[in-house]
Design a protein around this motif. Structure first.
Motif, mmCIF file in Angstrom:
data_model
loop_
_atom_site.group_PDB
_atom_site.id
_atom_site.type_symbol
_atom_site.label_atom_id
_atom_site.label_comp_id
_atom_site.label_asym_id
_atom_site.label_seq_id
_atom_site.Cartn_x
_atom_site.Cartn_y
_atom_site.Cartn_z
ATOM 1 N N ARG A 32 3.485 4.507 52.084
ATOM 2 C CA ARG A 32 4.036 5.830 51.769
ATOM 3 C C ARG A 32 3.089 6.605 50.859
ATOM 4 O O ARG A 32 2.371 6.019 50.045
ATOM 5 C CB ARG A 32 5.401 5.681 51.074
ATOM 6 N N GLY A 33 3.129 7.934 50.994
ATOM 7 C CA GLY A 33 2.337 8.818 50.146
ATOM 8 C C GLY A 33 3.189 9.969 49.648
ATOM 9 O O GLY A 33 4.066 10.469 50.376
ATOM 10 N N LEU A 34 2.943 10.387 48.424
ATOM 11 C CA LEU A 34 3.693 11.478 47.816
ATOM 12 C C LEU A 34 2.789 12.698 47.672
ATOM 13 O O LEU A 34 1.701 12.612 47.096
ATOM 14 C CB LEU A 34 4.221 11.058 46.438
ATOM 15 N N THR A 37 5.351 12.886 37.506
ATOM 16 C CA THR A 37 4.487 12.517 38.624
ATOM 17 C C THR A 37 4.219 11.018 38.674
ATOM 18 O O THR A 37 4.431 10.363 39.705
ATOM 19 C CB THR A 37 3.157 13.291 38.557
ATOM 20 N N VAL A 38 3.747 10.452 37.583
ATOM 21 C CA VAL A 38 3.394 9.030 37.584
ATOM 22 C C VAL A 38 4.635 8.142 37.705
ATOM 23 O O VAL A 38 4.660 7.221 38.535
ATOM 24 C CB VAL A 38 2.556 8.672 36.343
ATOM 25 N N PRO A 39 5.712 8.384 36.923
ATOM 26 C CA PRO A 39 6.919 7.575 37.111
ATOM 27 C C PRO A 39 7.488 7.653 38.527
ATOM 28 O O PRO A 39 7.963 6.652 39.070
ATOM 29 C CB PRO A 39 7.901 8.153 36.086
ATOM 30 N N LEU A 40 7.419 8.839 39.146
ATOM 31 C CA LEU A 40 7.932 8.999 40.500
ATOM 32 C C LEU A 40 7.075 8.219 41.496
ATOM 33 O O LEU A 40 7.603 7.581 42.424
ATOM 34 C CB LEU A 40 7.968 10.476 40.865
ATOM 35 N N ALA A 41 5.770 8.257 41.311
ATOM 36 C CA ALA A 41 4.877 7.487 42.177
ATOM 37 C C ALA A 41 5.170 5.999 42.063
ATOM 38 O O ALA A 41 5.170 5.270 43.067
ATOM 39 C CB ALA A 41 3.424 7.780 41.817
ATOM 40 N N ASP A 42 5.436 5.534 40.839
ATOM 41 C CA ASP A 42 5.788 4.131 40.625
ATOM 42 C C ASP A 42 7.107 3.794 41.322
ATOM 43 O O ASP A 42 7.225 2.768 42.001
ATOM 44 C CB ASP A 42 5.905 3.824 39.133
ATOM 45 N N VAL A 44 -5.276 11.817 37.112
ATOM 46 C CA VAL A 44 -5.987 11.170 38.217
ATOM 47 C C VAL A 44 -6.378 9.750 37.814
ATOM 48 O O VAL A 44 -6.172 8.792 38.579
ATOM 49 C CB VAL A 44 -7.237 11.979 38.623
ATOM 50 N N ALA A 45 -6.907 9.594 36.620
ATOM 51 C CA ALA A 45 -7.322 8.273 36.142
ATOM 52 C C ALA A 45 -6.130 7.328 36.017
ATOM 53 O O ALA A 45 -6.216 6.146 36.367
ATOM 54 C CB ALA A 45 -8.039 8.397 34.808
ATOM 55 N N THR A 46 -5.006 7.849 35.514
ATOM 56 C CA THR A 46 -3.802 7.019 35.377
ATOM 57 C C THR A 46 -3.333 6.511 36.732
ATOM 58 O O THR A 46 -2.968 5.339 36.891
ATOM 59 C CB THR A 46 -2.679 7.823 34.697
ATOM 60 N N LEU A 47 -3.350 7.381 37.723
ATOM 61 C CA LEU A 47 -2.918 6.988 39.064
ATOM 62 C C LEU A 47 -3.878 5.976 39.682
ATOM 63 O O LEU A 47 -3.448 4.954 40.233
ATOM 64 C CB LEU A 47 -2.809 8.225 39.959
ATOM 65 N N THR A 48 -5.168 6.234 39.584
ATOM 66 C CA THR A 48 -6.137 5.320 40.195
ATOM 67 C C THR A 48 -6.126 3.969 39.500
ATOM 68 O O THR A 48 -6.321 2.934 40.142
ATOM 69 C CB THR A 48 -7.550 5.920 40.187
#
Length: 256
Positions: free
Chosen positions: A156-158, A167-172, A193-197
């Motif tokens: 899945r992709g958001l 953004t980051v909590p939702l991606a998690d 970006v760094a947090t996500l990667t």
């Protein structure tokens, strides 16, 4: 680094049509992005807008039209007379074309979408043997929850209009493999970006059509670029590879 064809190679052929997808493959796309909506009689078709007005000779909401009505409109002449008569493709026809072609698929489900409609999309992806090559994305977190319910095996992709506090909590929470924001967000918020990667979530910004931004975007640690300029990006990636293999060297101490 992924070369993501935005609605196919939409710089040279009408977006979200079979000619655009075929052109994307020929131009070197490694991921082909397209949009899925469902007609009034529950046929998944590939079209971006809520209505038929912009990219076809029809009008009105896609979900209010039968498949026969959608199939009857011209989806190519708005782009160029050379594409007159091109039709809105079904999801089935799109999967059939791309199954043989080789690239991965970035399939966006557009709202509104019910659980039965999402299940139909998931079942079709599986029926064509494309589950391992497909990422299903959406701007709507509720749709991604339906995707997880209907096809937990699918990646899945958001999509995000902008980076926000959730953004980051939702991606998690959604357990996505990629989060795809605007190019402006990538350039303006390298910390997110760094947090996500760092979490193993790839970032692929849209719509990267300004070639002057490509170097800075790639330096940000992204996983790919979503672009209308597929062939140009293929060439640019190739040039960067050559520079890494054969770096330009200083001439040293000058003549003599």
């Amino acid at each position: 680094m992924r070369n993501v064809a935005h609605r196919g190679y939409s710089a040279v052929a009408p977006e979200n049509t079979l000619p655009a997808f075929a052109a994307a493959v020929r131009a070197g796309a490694t991921l082909v992005e397209f949009d899925v909506r469902t007609t009034a009689d529950d046929v998944p078709v590939v079209i971006h807008d809520r209505t038929l007005d912009r990219t076809t000779t029809g009008s009105g909401h896609v979900w209010d039209a039968s498949y026969a009505e959608v199939a009857a409109v011209d989806a190519g002449s708005w782009f160029s007379p050379a594409y007159a008569g091109v039709r809105v493709p079904t999801l089935a026809a799109t999967l059939e074309l791309l199954r043989e072609a080789g690239p991965e698929l970035l399939l966006e489900i557009k709202p509104p979408a019910t659980l039965p409609q999402v299940k139909t999309v998931v079942e079709m992806v599986n029926a064509y043997g494309l589950a391992a090559r497909t990422i299903v994305q959406s701007f709507d977190p509720a749709i991604l929850r339906l995707v997880r319910e209907a096809g937990p095996e699918l990646r899945r992709g958001l999509l995000r209009l902008r980076f926000e506090a959730d953004t980051v909590p939702l991606a998690d929470e959604l357990e996505v493999v990629c989060l795809n924001p605007s190019t402006a967000d990538v350039l303006g918020d390298p910390a997110t970006v760094a947090t996500l990667t760092d979490r193993g979530i790839g970032v692929m910004p849209w719509t990267a059509n300004d070639m002057s931004e490509w170097p800075e975007l790639t330096k940000a640690g992204i996983a790919g670029l979503i672009t209308d300029r597929v062939a140009e990006l293929t060439g640019w990636f190739g040039a960067q590879d050559q520079l890494r293999i054969h770096p330009v060297r200083s001439s040293g101490g000058g003549p003599g």
